[in-house]
Design an enzyme around this catalytic site. Structure first.
Site, PDB file in Angstrom:
ATOM      1  N   LYS A 174       0.877  -1.186   0.000  1.00 30.91           N
ATOM      2  CA  LYS A 174       0.000   0.000   0.000  1.00 30.91           C
ATOM      3  C   LYS A 174       0.908   1.227   0.000  1.00 30.91           C
ATOM      4  CE  LYS A 174      -1.731   3.096   1.941  1.00 30.91           C
ATOM      5  NZ  LYS A 174      -1.495   4.511   1.510  1.00 30.91           N
ATOM      6  N   GLY A 227       6.871   6.159   8.075  1.00 34.06           N
ATOM      7  CA  GLY A 227       6.038   7.357   8.011  1.00 34.06           C
ATOM      8  C   GLY A 227       6.139   8.114   9.318  1.00 34.06           C
ATOM      9  N   SER A 228       5.082   8.849   9.628  1.00 32.35           N
ATOM     10  CA  SER A 228       5.125   9.723  10.810  1.00 32.35           C
ATOM     11  C   SER A 228       5.030   8.912  12.097  1.00 32.35           C
ATOM     12  CB  SER A 228       3.961  10.704  10.737  1.00 32.35           C
ATOM     13  OG  SER A 228       2.747   9.992  10.768  1.00 32.35           O
ATOM     14  N   GLY A 232       2.729   5.677  12.990  1.00 33.58           N
ATOM     15  CA  GLY A 232       3.460   4.478  13.411  1.00 33.58           C
ATOM     16  C   GLY A 232       2.995   3.985  14.775  1.00 33.58           C
ATOM     17  N   GLU A 249       9.494   2.596  11.075  1.00 32.33           N
ATOM     18  CA  GLU A 249      10.576   3.566  10.884  1.00 32.33           C
ATOM     19  C   GLU A 249       9.872   4.924  10.839  1.00 32.33           C
ATOM     20  OE1 GLU A 249      13.800   3.742  10.729  1.00 32.33           O
ATOM     21  OE2 GLU A 249      13.623   5.801  10.043  1.00 32.33           O
ATOM     22  N   CYS A 283      14.021  11.605   6.105  1.00 40.15           N
ATOM     23  CA  CYS A 283      13.932  11.169   7.515  1.00 40.15           C
ATOM     24  C   CYS A 283      15.174  11.644   8.257  1.00 40.15           C
ATOM     25  CB  CYS A 283      13.887   9.652   7.634  1.00 40.15           C
ATOM     26  SG  CYS A 283      12.851   8.848   6.451  1.00 40.15           S
ATOM     27  N   GLN A 330       1.248  20.157   3.733  1.00 42.10           N
ATOM     28  CA  GLN A 330       2.588  20.171   4.299  1.00 42.10           C
ATOM     29  C   GLN A 330       3.179  21.588   4.248  1.00 42.10           C
ATOM     30  OE1 GLN A 330       3.750  17.940   6.077  1.00 42.10           O
ATOM     31  NE2 GLN A 330       5.883  18.561   6.266  1.00 42.10           N
ATOM     32  N   GLU A 384       9.495  17.280  14.713  1.00 37.13           N
ATOM     33  CA  GLU A 384       9.880  17.109  13.313  1.00 37.13           C
ATOM     34  C   GLU A 384       9.041  18.044  12.436  1.00 37.13           C
ATOM     35  OE1 GLU A 384       9.029  13.314  11.274  1.00 37.13           O
ATOM     36  OE2 GLU A 384      11.125  13.354  10.644  1.00 37.13           O
TER      37      GLU A 384
HETATM   38  P1  ADP Z   1       2.842  11.525   6.058  1.00 35.40           P
HETATM   39  O1  ADP Z   1       1.689  12.269   6.628  1.00 35.40           O
HETATM   40  O2  ADP Z   1       4.133  12.171   6.345  1.00 35.40           O
HETATM   41  O3  ADP Z   1       2.650  11.101   4.652  1.00 35.40           O
HETATM   42  P2  ADP Z   1       1.898   9.134   7.273  1.00 35.40           P
HETATM   43  O4  ADP Z   1       2.507   8.436   8.426  1.00 35.40           O
HETATM   44  O5  ADP Z   1       0.543   9.694   7.464  1.00 35.40           O
HETATM   45  O6  ADP Z   1       2.966  10.204   6.887  1.00 35.40           O
HETATM   46  O7  ADP Z   1       1.847   8.211   5.985  1.00 35.40           O
HETATM   47  C1  ADP Z   1       2.768   7.203   5.676  1.00 35.40           C
HETATM   48  C2  ADP Z   1       2.029   6.022   5.095  1.00 35.40           C
HETATM   49  O8  ADP Z   1       1.130   5.515   6.070  1.00 35.40           O
HETATM   50  C3  ADP Z   1       1.165   6.357   3.879  1.00 35.40           C
HETATM   51  O9  ADP Z   1       1.207   5.269   2.969  1.00 35.40           O
HETATM   52  C4  ADP Z   1      -0.220   6.499   4.474  1.00 35.40           C
HETATM   53  O10 ADP Z   1      -1.248   6.238   3.548  1.00 35.40           O
HETATM   54  C5  ADP Z   1      -0.186   5.428   5.540  1.00 35.40           C
HETATM   55  N1  ADP Z   1      -1.146   5.639   6.647  1.00 35.40           N
HETATM   56  C6  ADP Z   1      -1.593   6.806   7.156  1.00 35.40           C
HETATM   57  N2  ADP Z   1      -2.454   6.585   8.154  1.00 35.40           N
HETATM   58  C7  ADP Z   1      -2.578   5.244   8.298  1.00 35.40           C
HETATM   59  C8  ADP Z   1      -3.321   4.386   9.160  1.00 35.40           C
HETATM   60  N3  ADP Z   1      -4.127   4.868  10.092  1.00 35.40           N
HETATM   61  N4  ADP Z   1      -3.177   3.048   9.016  1.00 35.40           N
HETATM   62  C9  ADP Z   1      -2.345   2.532   8.078  1.00 35.40           C
HETATM   63  N5  ADP Z   1      -1.635   3.289   7.232  1.00 35.40           N
HETATM   64  C10 ADP Z   1      -1.734   4.624   7.328  1.00 35.40           C
END
Ligand code: ADP
Length: 503
Positions: A174, A227-228, A232, A249, A283, A330, A384
């Site tokens: 995904k 991701g964030s 995470g 990560e 990152c 952003q 961050e």
């Molecule tokens: P950013 O906002 O910096 O893009 P995110 O952590 O929101 O960072 O996104 C990183 C990844 O995690 C993306 O692929 C996003 O679609 C996915 N993501 C965001 N929210 C969720 C969630 N609740 N469950 C699973 N995946 C998620």
């Protein structure tokens, strides 16, 4: 082909609901890159079923055969490097040289992991008993769910996918909603490289919908997420409740320490690259510059003159040093941090504004921003920002510099500039980070070393390096009795003759 972007069991499909979403060029939001399936739980479940079906055969495929596909993937990535790099500039916004680096990282990863196809996967260890053969082997974990961010749209999927495939797992991928086109191109190349039907499936969509459904799916044994920290934490909590394996990560608040004996020219070049490379959206971006007071003025003036003349432009221009940031949300978030920094008392030296005139109207451009007089407890020094914003914190000693460098919740990458070997090695021991650099900036990881962070950056896993095999494998210990005797010899008990307390 609009919206027909899920590869499930070898077929390209739209989402079950028929809903779609768009990806746009952050340098020109009127430029639509494409339209993608907005998937939900039903699509995820179909992809997981396809991955489960493909698993038994893929698991039994000899590792060198699996590796041969990754090797071909490396060749295909090389062949398509320029095309993918240009697409990356358009879909994600980084400048062309950096986009080429992103694709190169995936090429390196493909060849590196392919080599593991003929390397030892486990160990044979001596037994404490006679005529017993003991070995431990890595085994795949089943269906692995990959959730990736947009900032390294080709490299990060390669870090997660190649080790998992080599180990014999099957995948549901995904990708980030900001960069679906690159993810699809990556998967198309894997298909061309010969990946069998159902071994790699891609489901495009939003995190809250498709991402969350992937985490929840019963057929998925392992999640790998980048991701964030907020997302995470949420994913790791759900995986905890569901007893799934999870590798996260997450965020960072990386810092560069510049000591009084540092090569200032070198340190300025490093700070420029780490703070503003990829518009500060790595990152490992350095958003804290921890500088000794004796060199503070020299360092600040040299850095300021470089930042002020930085070329911000769409990454397609070969002269561009910095492109746009990923999207409008952003952009606003970055600006609100800059306003916060000013309210907190940091001194804005340059930048601090959304660029909205003179060719920047259609895109998401932010002026490279430098603060001075930042103090360690300010929120801009702790949280961050993920944008082209950094600040100088002045310190009076080596010890103070180390304490400040370590004084955040995160621990991805820290760097130190000095000519003093003793202080360099002390810093290597004391810095709380998964990656430490001496006389190099905080960005610049090579794929044969483990990548990941301590504290709230990670949850104990590493990507890249041979350690990348750990997140996607389990250990199986095997004992074989080849004795011709019918005696049962018990470990620990029969190997040491029993001596009772009263004998
Ligand atoms: P950013 O906002 O910096 O893009 P995110 O952590 O929101 O960072 O996104 C990183 C990844 O995690 C993306 O692929 C996003 O679609 C996915 N993501 C965001 N929210 C969720 C969630 N609740 N469950 C699973 N995946 C998620």
């Amino acid at each position: 082909m609009d919206g027909v972007t899920n590869l499930i069991g070898g077929k390209w499909l739209p989402s079950a609901s028929g809903s779609t979403f768009e990806s746009r060029n952050p340098a020109d939001l009127s430029h639509i890159i494409g339209i993608y399936a907005r998937s939900e739980a039903q699509d995820i479940e179909a992809a997981v079923a396809a991955a489960q079906n493909a698993y038994p055969d893929w698991r039994r495929t000899p590792p060198p055969e699996r590796a041969a596909i990754l090797f071909r993937m490396g060749q295909l990535l090389e062949k398509h490097k320029e095309r993918l790099s240009i697409l990356m500039v358009e879909e994600m916004g980084k400048v062309l040289v950096e986009a080429r680096g992103d694709v190169q990282e995936a090429i390196d990863m493909a060849y590196y992991i392919a080599a593991f196809g003929r390397m030892p996967f486990g160990s044979v260890v001596p037994s404490e008993r006679r005529d017993i053969y003991c070995m431990a082997q890595r085994v795949p974990v089943g269906v692995v769910g990959l959730i990736t961010p947009w900032n390294f749209p080709i490299a990060i999927p390669s870090w997660k996918m190649f080790p998992a495939l080599l180990a014999g797992n099957t995948i549901v991928f995904k990708p980030a909603e900001d960069t679906p086109q690159l993810a699809i191109e990556f998967v198309r190349l894997l298909v061309e490289a010969g990946i069998p039907t159902g071994v790699v499936n891609i489901v495009t969509g939003y995190g809250q919908e498709a991402g969350a459904a992937l985490v929840e799916s019963q057929g998925v044994t392992t999640i790998s997420f980048t991701g964030s920290t907020a997302t995470g934490r949420q994913i790791a909590s759900r995986c905890g409740a569901l007893l799934k394996r999870v590798s996260c990560e997450m965020g960072g608040k990386n810092g560069i320490v510049v000591l009084d004996d540092a090569d200032i020219d070198l340190a300025v070049k490093g700070a420029l690259w780490s703070a503003y490379g990829t518009s500060g959206q790595r990152c490992t971006a350095a958003s804290r510059l921890i500088v000794h007071r004796d060199v503070h003025q020299k360092f600040r003036d040299a850095l300021l003159s470089q930042v002020a003349s930085f070329r911000v432009e769409a990454g397609t221009n070969p002269e561009a040093q910095m492109g746009p940031v990923i999207n409008r949300a952003q952009l606003d978030r970055i600006h609100s941090y800059v306003e916060l920094g000013q309210r907190e008392g940091a001194k804005l030296l340059t930048g601090g504004k959304i660029l909205s005139e003179g060719g920047f109207e259609k895109g998401c451009f932010y002026a490279p921003t430098l603060f001075d007089s930042m103090t360690p407890q300010m929120r801009i020094a702790q949280e961050e920002i993920f944008g082209p914003v950094t600040g100088i914190i002045e310190v009076s000693s080596f010890e103070e510099a180390l304490a400040i460098a370590n004084g955040t919740l995160y621990g991805l990458s820290l760097s130190l500039y000095t000519q003093d070997l003793s202080r360099a090695f002390r810093a290597i021991q004391e810095l709380e980070a998964g990656i430490v650099y001496i006389n190099l900036p905080t960005s610049g990881a090579e794929i044969q070393l483990p990548f990941g962070g301590v504290k709230q950056t990670g949850n104990g896993h590493r990507e890249a390096g041979w350690m990348a095999m750990d997140y996607c494998t389990e250990w199986k210990s095997v004992y074989v009795n080849y004795s011709t005797s019918s005696d049962l010899v018990r470990a620990q008990i029969d190997v040491h003759p029993q001596k009772g307390h009263n004998t």
